[in-house]
Design a protein around this motif. Structure first.
Motif, mmCIF file in Angstrom:
data_model
loop_
_atom_site.group_PDB
_atom_site.id
_atom_site.type_symbol
_atom_site.label_atom_id
_atom_site.label_comp_id
_atom_site.label_asym_id
_atom_site.label_seq_id
_atom_site.Cartn_x
_atom_site.Cartn_y
_atom_site.Cartn_z
ATOM 1 N N ASN A 1 0.858 -1.190 0.000
ATOM 2 C CA ASN A 1 0.000 0.000 0.000
ATOM 3 C C ASN A 1 0.891 1.235 0.000
ATOM 4 O O ASN A 1 1.374 1.673 1.047
ATOM 5 C CB ASN A 1 -0.911 -0.018 1.224
ATOM 6 N N MET A 2 1.127 1.797 -1.184
ATOM 7 C CA MET A 2 2.081 2.893 -1.312
ATOM 8 C C MET A 2 1.602 4.161 -0.619
ATOM 9 O O MET A 2 2.426 4.933 -0.109
ATOM 10 C CB MET A 2 2.398 3.152 -2.788
ATOM 11 N N GLU A 3 0.310 4.388 -0.556
ATOM 12 C CA GLU A 3 -0.183 5.569 0.159
ATOM 13 C C GLU A 3 0.095 5.430 1.656
ATOM 14 O O GLU A 3 0.482 6.391 2.331
ATOM 15 C CB GLU A 3 -1.685 5.764 -0.098
ATOM 16 N N GLN A 4 -0.111 4.248 2.177
ATOM 17 C CA GLN A 4 0.180 3.983 3.585
ATOM 18 C C GLN A 4 1.670 4.182 3.861
ATOM 19 O O GLN A 4 2.056 4.831 4.852
ATOM 20 C CB GLN A 4 -0.242 2.554 3.929
ATOM 21 N N ILE A 5 2.507 3.617 3.002
ATOM 22 C CA ILE A 5 3.955 3.702 3.194
ATOM 23 C C ILE A 5 4.424 5.150 3.096
ATOM 24 O O ILE A 5 5.245 5.608 3.911
ATOM 25 C CB ILE A 5 4.665 2.798 2.166
ATOM 26 N N LYS A 6 3.899 5.886 2.147
ATOM 27 C CA LYS A 6 4.268 7.294 1.979
ATOM 28 C C LYS A 6 3.924 8.097 3.230
ATOM 29 O O LYS A 6 4.712 8.940 3.697
ATOM 30 C CB LYS A 6 3.547 7.871 0.758
ATOM 31 N N ARG A 7 2.760 7.827 3.803
ATOM 32 C CA ARG A 7 2.346 8.559 4.996
ATOM 33 C C ARG A 7 3.270 8.251 6.168
ATOM 34 O O ARG A 7 3.635 9.141 6.947
ATOM 35 C CB ARG A 7 0.896 8.215 5.348
ATOM 36 N N TYR B 1 11.756 0.596 5.616
ATOM 37 C CA TYR B 1 12.407 -0.298 4.662
ATOM 38 C C TYR B 1 11.358 -0.991 3.801
ATOM 39 O O TYR B 1 10.309 -1.415 4.303
ATOM 40 C CB TYR B 1 13.219 -1.368 5.393
ATOM 41 N N SER B 2 11.663 -1.141 2.531
ATOM 42 C CA SER B 2 10.821 -1.963 1.674
ATOM 43 C C SER B 2 10.948 -3.417 2.102
ATOM 44 O O SER B 2 12.056 -3.911 2.331
ATOM 45 C CB SER B 2 11.246 -1.824 0.209
ATOM 46 N N GLY B 3 9.813 -4.102 2.185
ATOM 47 C CA GLY B 3 9.831 -5.533 2.454
ATOM 48 C C GLY B 3 9.642 -6.353 1.192
ATOM 49 O O GLY B 3 9.434 -7.566 1.251
ATOM 50 N N ASP B 4 9.738 -5.691 0.056
ATOM 51 C CA ASP B 4 9.512 -6.311 -1.249
ATOM 52 C C ASP B 4 10.583 -5.765 -2.186
ATOM 53 O O ASP B 4 10.639 -4.551 -2.434
ATOM 54 C CB ASP B 4 8.106 -5.953 -1.738
ATOM 55 N N ASP B 5 11.447 -6.635 -2.693
ATOM 56 C CA ASP B 5 12.535 -6.173 -3.558
ATOM 57 C C ASP B 5 12.029 -5.309 -4.711
ATOM 58 O O ASP B 5 12.629 -4.278 -5.038
ATOM 59 C CB ASP B 5 13.304 -7.371 -4.118
ATOM 60 N N GLU B 6 10.925 -5.715 -5.311
ATOM 61 C CA GLU B 6 10.422 -4.983 -6.476
ATOM 62 C C GLU B 6 9.954 -3.568 -6.146
ATOM 63 O O GLU B 6 9.948 -2.695 -6.999
ATOM 64 C CB GLU B 6 9.267 -5.754 -7.122
ATOM 65 N N ALA B 7 9.553 -3.323 -4.895
ATOM 66 C CA ALA B 7 9.050 -2.005 -4.495
ATOM 67 C C ALA B 7 10.145 -1.086 -3.966
ATOM 68 O O ALA B 7 9.881 0.086 -3.662
ATOM 69 C CB ALA B 7 7.966 -2.170 -3.435
ATOM 70 N N THR B 8 11.365 -1.576 -3.876
ATOM 71 C CA THR B 8 12.429 -0.825 -3.219
ATOM 72 C C THR B 8 12.684 0.526 -3.871
ATOM 73 O O THR B 8 12.763 1.565 -3.186
ATOM 74 C CB THR B 8 13.734 -1.647 -3.216
ATOM 75 N N PHE B 9 12.835 0.540 -5.182
ATOM 76 C CA PHE B 9 13.136 1.779 -5.901
ATOM 77 C C PHE B 9 12.045 2.820 -5.655
ATOM 78 O O PHE B 9 12.330 3.985 -5.320
ATOM 79 C CB PHE B 9 13.287 1.469 -7.392
ATOM 80 N N GLU B 10 10.795 2.393 -5.762
ATOM 81 C CA GLU B 10 9.687 3.323 -5.570
ATOM 82 C C GLU B 10 9.634 3.840 -4.134
ATOM 83 O O GLU B 10 9.421 5.040 -3.891
ATOM 84 C CB GLU B 10 8.370 2.644 -5.937
ATOM 85 N N ILE B 11 9.803 2.958 -3.157
ATOM 86 C CA ILE B 11 9.744 3.364 -1.752
ATOM 87 C C ILE B 11 10.906 4.289 -1.401
ATOM 88 O O ILE B 11 10.740 5.284 -0.687
ATOM 89 C CB ILE B 11 9.703 2.128 -0.846
ATOM 90 N N MET B 12 12.084 3.992 -1.911
ATOM 91 C CA MET B 12 13.225 4.863 -1.628
ATOM 92 C C MET B 12 13.058 6.246 -2.253
ATOM 93 O O MET B 12 13.491 7.252 -1.680
ATOM 94 C CB MET B 12 14.528 4.209 -2.096
ATOM 95 N N LYS B 13 12.444 6.317 -3.401
ATOM 96 C CA LYS B 13 12.198 7.641 -4.012
ATOM 97 C C LYS B 13 11.275 8.487 -3.147
ATOM 98 O O LYS B 13 11.320 9.718 -3.197
ATOM 99 C CB LYS B 13 11.613 7.490 -5.419
#
Length: 299
Positions: free
Chosen positions: A174-180, A192-204
């Motif tokens: 849930n990217m909105e949750q993570i962003k908040r 920290y991202s718990g999903d390798d595929e989401a790492t780039f997006e979460i770090m940005k």
């Protein structure tokens, strides 16, 4: 957006697999060798006996043996983080206190599974355990395995109320949750991202990095992605992500860590099979995995 502060445990943290011998017993020598291999590959810290480490089938006495072995092998090189989370608060308190005496640098606590606690129950569970130890605590939210999603309000309460709760591994998707959580948590609190595929997006969005599955197999490649992203080189990071993404997907076509262990065997570093109720990779799965590993340049 850059990460809020330099993360105390670094940016690329493999959730290390647990090696077993031919009888599916702990192989502590191999575990120590794997820990050194991962550190040599650029890992900033290690999570021991998380989901990828088959925590549900490695019981408390064996966890203690494993934690002690990894602290002995690499504890002077990188932080060693022990997953001690369970679905009984009282048992977890007792176990966390025992693990604290082993010299680990922090603990990880997963959302209680099967109980289906309400948000207030999650808050009290994590606060009770964290306040029972002096170690820094990483929360782990993975509703796909635990059924319950720890909502942003609960994570933020814990981040603000409990001094030694310092990070969360977020695998909700849930990217909105993570962003908040990133935006409203204290400056020193890391997501920290718990999903390798989401790492780039979460770090940005300001995330710290990743607690990684693929980091077992290609630690240097995953380290490249997080370092480029942290440096603001998004084009380079995107290219590195795209090059490794097919393997990120492939490792999860069946239950983790079946194919992670198979991948390590394929690269010439066997760590044994998985324990029931998981089952080892089929010949067909292994063949397709090898094909993907060749395509991305890992094999």
């Amino acid at each position: 957006m850059a990460a809020k502060a330099e993360p105390r445990f670094g940016r690329m943290i493999p959730a290390m697999v647990t090696p077993f011998d031919e009888n599916r017993e702990l192989d502590l020598d191999r575990a120590q060798a794997l820990a050194n291999r991962l550190v040599d590959g650029g890992s900033d810290s290690l999570i021991i006996n998380g989901t990828t480490g088959e925590s549900p089938t490695v019981f408390y006495p064996q966890k203690i043996e494993l934690f002690r072995a990894i602290v002995s092998a690499v504890g002077d090189r990188v932080p060693v983080l022990a997953n001690v989370g369970d679905n009984c608060t009282a048992d977890t308190v007792d176990f966390a206190r025992e693990v604290e005496s082993l010299g680990v640098d922090g603990i990880m606590l997963v959302v209680p599974y099967y109980n289906k606690p309400p948000q207030e129950g999650l808050y009290r569970h994590f606060r009770t355990i964290a306040e029972a130890v002096d170690l820094p605590v990483i929360l782990y939210n993975i509703p796909g395995r635990c059924v319950v999603n720890m909502e942003a309000d609960t994570t933020l309460r814990l981040a603000h109320d409990v001094e030694n709760i310092v990070a969360v591994k977020e695998a909700s998707g849930n990217m909105e949750q993570i962003k908040r959580i990133i935006e409203e948590s204290p400056d020193a609190f890391q997501v920290y991202s718990g999903d390798d595929e989401a790492t780039f997006e979460i770090m940005k969005m300001g995330g710290a990095g990743v607690i990684s599955t693929i980091g077992n197999v290609a630690p240097a490649r995953m380290k490249e992605i997080v370092e480029l992203t942290a440096a603001g080189n998004y084009d380079g990071a995107q290219a590195a992500h795209n090059a490794l993404q097919p393997l990120m997907k492939e490792l999860f076509v069946t239950s983790n860590p079946i194919l992670v262990k198979e991948a390590l065997k394929l690269v010439g570093f066997p760590v044994g099979g998985v324990r029931l109720p998981l089952v080892d990779a089929t010949p067909e799965q292994s063949e397709h995995l090898a094909q993907v590993m060749r395509e991305v340049g890992v094999l």
